[in-house]
Design a protein around this motif. Structure first.
Motif, PDB file in Angstrom:
ATOM      1  N   ILE A  36       4.360  13.738  -7.213  1.00 49.81           N
ATOM      2  CA  ILE A  36       4.219  12.750  -6.110  1.00 49.81           C
ATOM      3  C   ILE A  36       3.952  11.511  -6.353  1.00 49.81           C
ATOM      4  O   ILE A  36       4.596  10.904  -5.564  1.00 49.81           O
ATOM      5  N   MET A  40       6.174   8.936  -4.964  1.00 47.96           N
ATOM      6  CA  MET A  40       6.395   7.985  -3.701  1.00 47.96           C
ATOM      7  C   MET A  40       6.436   6.449  -4.633  1.00 47.96           C
ATOM      8  O   MET A  40       6.265   5.288  -3.669  1.00 47.96           O
ATOM      9  N   VAL A  43       9.875   5.286  -3.907  1.00 48.85           N
ATOM     10  CA  VAL A  43      10.039   5.099  -2.242  1.00 48.85           C
ATOM     11  C   VAL A  43       9.255   3.842  -1.551  1.00 48.85           C
ATOM     12  O   VAL A  43      10.327   2.969  -1.037  1.00 48.85           O
ATOM     13  N   GLU A  44       8.306   3.153  -2.359  1.00 51.11           N
ATOM     14  CA  GLU A  44       8.020   1.978  -1.693  1.00 51.11           C
ATOM     15  C   GLU A  44       8.397   0.658  -2.747  1.00 51.11           C
ATOM     16  O   GLU A  44       8.755   0.212  -1.830  1.00 51.11           O
ATOM     17  N   ASN A 144      -1.395   3.259  -6.252  1.00 51.17           N
ATOM     18  CA  ASN A 144      -0.225   4.745  -6.345  1.00 51.17           C
ATOM     19  C   ASN A 144      -1.676   5.104  -7.072  1.00 51.17           C
ATOM     20  O   ASN A 144      -2.804   6.702  -7.393  1.00 51.17           O
TER      21      ASN A 144
END
Length: 195
Positions: A36, A40, A43-44, A144
């Motif tokens: 995940i 992410m 996506v960022e 992250n």
């Protein structure tokens, strides 16, 4: 066609990362948190591509797929250190894992950034996009991996794993103790052998 191929390749890359991380971490929940975090990051990066005005083409999609493999390091090392860290609470284990792996992860991001920094002065579209994407991978990977993932692990991370070394069979232990089993030691250097 590029978007379809990009999504298909991203899914295959994430599946490969999941399988390899699960084989090495041996904990399903932690592996899912790592996957995940990697998703992410992608996506960022897509959000930053929009801000920078980078169009979705074969160059940017290729770099998005590359980001899956490059972003693994930032998260999986922290997750692995968390699984093995001593401590009574999740917060204690997150502190140990972050202190143990924070500097190596930062060094990895800095070395990757330094390796592609010269591309920022290139005049070619491909090299400019390559630099922007790798900059985003390093930035979001560190954010992250060293900030978001430790917070999530401290809240919903798994309990401490019970890792005990494998036991030697009793029969072999008895034979070794009685001197009936032979222990063969390999020489450490080629010159250590006796003729």
């Amino acid at each position: 066609m590029i978007i379809f191929e990009g999504i298909q390749n991203l899914c295959l890359a994430l599946l490969a990362v999941f399988l390899i991380c699960f084989a090495l971490l041996t904990h399903f929940g932690t592996t899912m948190l790592v996957v995940i975090a990697i998703l992410m990051i992608d996506v960022e990066i897509v959000g930053l591509m929009y801000v920078w005005g980078v169009s979705i083409d074969s160059v940017s999609v290729t770099n998005l797929v590359l980001a899956v493999g490059l972003a693994v390091d930032y998260s999986v090392h922290v997750a692995h250190a968390f699984l093995l860290a001593p401590g009574r609470t999740r917060n204690d284990r997150v502190k140990v894992a972050t202190l143990e792996m924070g500097v190596p992860v930062l060094h990895g991001a800095a070395s990757t950034f330094c390796a592609v920094m010269l591309l920022s002065m290139a005049g070619s579209y491909i090299f400019i996009v390559f630099f922007k994407m790798f900059f985003a991978i390093c930035l979001f990977g560190v954010i992250n991996g060293l900030i978001l993932l430790p917070i999530v692990l401290s809240l919903i991370g798994p309990g401490q794993l019970d890792i005990t070394p494998p036991r030697m069979p009793d029969e072999l232990a008895n034979r070794i103790n009685k001197g009936k089993a032979k222990v063969i030691a390999m020489p450490s250097k080629a010159g250590d052998r006796k003729s």
